[in-house]
Scaffold this motif. Sequence first.
Motif, PDB file in Angstrom:
ATOM      1  N   ASP A  17      56.280  33.724  55.803  1.00 57.46           N
ATOM      2  CA  ASP A  17      56.058  34.143  57.184  1.00 57.46           C
ATOM      3  C   ASP A  17      55.161  33.150  57.920  1.00 57.46           C
ATOM      4  O   ASP A  17      55.317  32.934  59.126  1.00 57.46           O
ATOM      5  N   LEU A  18      54.220  32.538  57.191  1.00 52.99           N
ATOM      6  CA  LEU A  18      53.351  31.527  57.797  1.00 52.99           C
ATOM      7  C   LEU A  18      54.182  30.342  58.278  1.00 52.99           C
ATOM      8  O   LEU A  18      53.954  29.800  59.367  1.00 52.99           O
ATOM      9  N   TRP A  19      55.169  29.937  57.453  1.00 54.70           N
ATOM     10  CA  TRP A  19      56.072  28.850  57.864  1.00 54.70           C
ATOM     11  C   TRP A  19      56.893  29.261  59.090  1.00 54.70           C
ATOM     12  O   TRP A  19      56.990  28.514  60.059  1.00 54.70           O
ATOM     13  N   ARG A  20      57.453  30.476  59.070  1.00 49.54           N
ATOM     14  CA  ARG A  20      58.248  30.967  60.204  1.00 49.54           C
ATOM     15  C   ARG A  20      57.425  30.947  61.489  1.00 49.54           C
ATOM     16  O   ARG A  20      57.902  30.492  62.542  1.00 49.54           O
ATOM     17  N   ASP A  21      56.180  31.389  61.414  1.00 48.93           N
ATOM     18  CA  ASP A  21      55.315  31.444  62.593  1.00 48.93           C
ATOM     19  C   ASP A  21      54.951  30.043  63.077  1.00 48.93           C
ATOM     20  O   ASP A  21      54.836  29.800  64.288  1.00 48.93           O
TER      21      ASP A  21
END
Length: 512
Positions: A17-21
């Motif tokens: 999710d950190l990558w997606r954000d």
Amino acid sequence: MGEGKMTINTDGTCFGDLWRDAVAARSNATFLVFESSSGSSHSWTYAEFDDVVARAAAKLTGLGVAQGDSVNLALTNSPAFVALWLASIRLGAWIVPSDPQSRTQELIEHQSRTQTRVGVCSVHRKDEFLAAAQSIPVIVIDEDDCELAVFGTEKFIDWPRLNIRDRAAVMFTSGTTGRPKGVDISQANYAFAGQVMATASGLTPDDRQLVVLPLFHANAQYYSFASAIAVGASVALMSTFSATRFLQQAKTHAATHASLFAAPIRMILARGNTPVPGLALKHCWYAMNIAEHQYAELAELLSCQPRQLYGMTETIPAVLTDEAAAPRPDCMGYVSPGCILDVQDGEGRSVAVGEIGEIVVGGTPGVSLFSGYLDDPETTAKSYRNGWFLTGDRATRDANGRHFFDGRRADVLKVAGENVSTVEVEQVLSAHPEILEAAVIGQPDDIRDEVPVGFVVARDPLKAPTVAEMHAWCDERLAKSKRPRDITFVDELPRTSVGKIRKFLLKESQPS
């Protein structure tokens, strides 16, 4: 001691999710610059690389990878490694990074212990890898390839919902003494590492990490890539480490942050590098002590004050990091932002200022500490005492909260009943201006039970001091019990692929 403004989430965040954000917030900003083995460079924005990640994910799922499955990566530094790592994590799968120079038997062990679903290897090492993989599907990669047509054109879009405790990687320890342990790393672990290390180094979206250390090792993943993704910074990834080209690469790629450890630092110093005008480096982590004169020389070359840190694969971020204002070459630093650490005696009591104890780390397994050792609950349980993870490393601390390394438990010799730290003896040997590095081990002695013996590498073999001169150097600086009985000059010290000295090989080289 961190200068960053990031809020560290100690309750857990999924790295996928950190990558997606980061992609959503920094879509048009540069994410990755890759310098290939030929010296050519290619760059991707966050959005462009996210497309590569989606293609890599489609390739993996097409070969049967689903949530909970493992992907064995035996690759050198390459855009393919980064894409497959992020793709696996976003799929809820997990990676098993192997040294690309691993022999067949090592690869078989990694794959069998992790029940590998898909393997990935270099075109240059495919015979060795295919012999290990047998019936496992294998993707063969040219690590210099920046188009990555091998992934195909289809993009995966149906990303699953992730859980913070989902396994994201199993990293096998380097094995300096015995059978490697598989360190179980979660989604939350990667995110926590990135947030802590970005805060400790003051990383901003405008900064650029220079990565020369191998990506299959925790340092490059935790300290450089995870921290960059945490704030939306960029990464300049070199295909391999070059002592002669490091400074020029830092300038060419406008790097502001870097991470090294003692072995490559000494290689840089040994090559006689001179300062490169226009260097933009403002921060460099390094692990393990270097001599004061080596630190001064390195600081001049980098045009910044390098800062020491301390961490293990199991502790996730570096749990000790020195401050930017006045770093010291003999100091591991202060407790890192968001981390919990103590120095304790054998009964679990905090030691007083100036007393030697074991570094122990607090936190939540699977969030701020590793999840455990792969399929080894007994070893996992033994690695904790009263909720504290036992590092096996010894240290002292001063009244200001600085910590000073005193070696591992195994690095303390009993010489005629006195405790002697091999680290202290190594620091004295390495402090000689004509010595590049040193290692000290214990050898049996009929009179004193055990004595230190030293192995040293000269900065310049043509200007090396004599053994007698080295003994005289030690006589002036060490108590009798700490002085090496023997000092041997060697061309180089035996190391693992990530630079750790394999002291058991030095023991085996000594007559019994």
